[in-house]
Write an enzyme that holds these catalytic residues in place. Sequence first.
Site, PDB file in Angstrom:
ATOM      1  CB  ALA A   1       3.470   6.740   5.177  1.00  0.00           C
ATOM      2  CD  GLN A   2       6.998   3.475  -0.033  1.00  0.00           C
ATOM      3  OE1 GLN A   2       6.504   4.064  -1.152  1.00  0.00           O
ATOM      4  NE2 GLN A   2       7.971   2.384  -0.279  1.00  0.00           N
ATOM      5  CB  VAL A   3       2.000   0.022   4.472  1.00  0.00           C
ATOM      6  CG1 VAL A   3       1.899  -1.100   5.463  1.00  0.00           C
ATOM      7  CG2 VAL A   3       1.339   1.159   4.924  1.00  0.00           C
TER       8      VAL A   3
ATOM      9  CG  ASP B   1     -11.810   8.104   6.899  1.00  0.00           C
ATOM     10  OD1 ASP B   1     -12.876   8.085   6.431  1.00  0.00           O
ATOM     11  OD2 ASP B   1     -10.814   8.028   6.023  1.00  0.00           O
TER      12      ASP B   1
ATOM     13  CB  ALA C   1      -1.254   6.708   1.543  1.00  0.00           C
TER      14      ALA C   1
ATOM     15  CB  ALA D   1      -1.039   0.227   1.219  1.00  0.00           C
TER      16      ALA D   1
END
Length: 553
Positions: A143-145, A294, A140, A138
Amino acid sequence: MLWETFSVVRDLSRLHDIASILIRYGWGDFVRVLGIGTVLERAGRILHWHAQPSEISQLEPAIRVRLALEELGPTFVKLGQVLATRVDLLPPAWIVELEKLQSNVPAVAFELIEAELVALLGKPIDEAFLKFDREPFAAASMAQVHRAELFDGTRVIVKIRRPGIDKKIEADLRILQHFARLIEHDMPEARRYQPTMMVAQFRRSLRREQDLLMEAHNIERFSQNFAGDETVHIPQVFWDYTCSTMNVQEELVGIAGTDLAAVRASGMDMPLLASRGADLVLKMILVHGYFHADPHPGNVIYLPGNRIGMIDFGMVGRLTDYRRQQLVNLLDALAHKDEEAMLQVLMDWTGDGEVDEAKLGYDVSELMFGYDNLQLKDVKIGAMLTEIAGLIRENSLVLPADLTLLFKALITLEGLGQQLDPEFHLVDHLTPFVRGVIAERYTPDALIKRGRRSLKDAFEVVAGLPRDLARLMREARRGHLRIDLDLKRLDQFGQQLDRASNRITMGILTASLVIGSSIVMTVDGWRFMGFIGFLLAFLNSLWVILSIWRSGN
């Protein structure tokens, strides 16, 4: 003023990019009103004012805004996502369009973050993790995961902030802050929306979301709040690997909330999932006053045993005890169709803003009338909250910032529940919570606590009275005592007075010209100058008559 505001050279390049994108998507008038074109031209940067493709001009304004925000980058995508929560400011069509904004972006190549990751871990990656997936699953805007596995076999996710994003975000925030100041200065009708305050709140929210250590603390707090609740699973944080630019947390292995077909195929009890999800969020809001802001399907994981897992705690909402009591009063008024109670809560929320109480009361009455013949189980809380937001918007009011997230969370929650169970009614879950909070107000402990607080407040007022009087007298003796008067329509009166004085002055000058020209006309050789004087007097008379005619006064 504008040139001084944007005098920092380092932001001019970014400002040019923003202005060009806005023009391309048909918002050139906005660029002109703020004077951005003038600023860039003075700096030697040229804008192409007719760069809007014809196909873009055919799109609805809300779509053009969304496309522009997507192209402007992470800061503006986040701004659009925040605006999508402002049901009190934007009509439903705009909310729906802004909700389409996605933070998903191409991942950063692992080679660009590997050195930073090693520095954060303090050791090579192979020594910190048994397995580490170099391909992010993932990515975004912030950040990234990456998936990984600890040496004890625990599956984890490693979230790391995108390198180099801080400088761009700070530049965007500076520009947004300048925009807000200019809007307040040049667009009086927009001042009631408090754009500078909204940008300041957005800045705080964005910085909290950038801080991955803050997200880890949020996770820890939710974990403590739901300790012992077997129906909820909050990821575990691994603090040895966590800092402001990286956090490591347990990977929740289950079915994503967006994959309803897989949930159905798994044999899970979907009505039970809807019920547990509603109770989970309502407990966050009404009991803890600390909620996931959210709760959309992408942030929900369905786990074996019909348990609910939640992820992505970067955006959370907080409610003070006083605000929670107001919310309970509103929900209780909605459930019992109590117009007066609902009006009182809305008046409290307006704060110091000007409001036409008679009109607001009539609108509340009209709203309640639409629900007169409905049974409580048939009331759609999300739809009702959307109507209340529309009522607030039509009365030129602005919801407090903490409530906008709350409204959005409740509306999202009802939609999520109905996806799982068409027979789901949020009001059925809401009513017991509201009754419980109201009942707690009148327990002996609560009454004693409120009584003590009231006595303490009263004592402090009485005890402080001599000091306040002494300070008042001291200020009066020093000549520093000041009384501020806020006279309505005073600005308009001043403008009218200014126009009247201009007309009087022009009238006196015209009369002087007539008298002087008449005298000059009697002198041989100067009659031409007298004619010029009469002509000027005639033109001045026309100006005075025209100005009076145009003003209508």
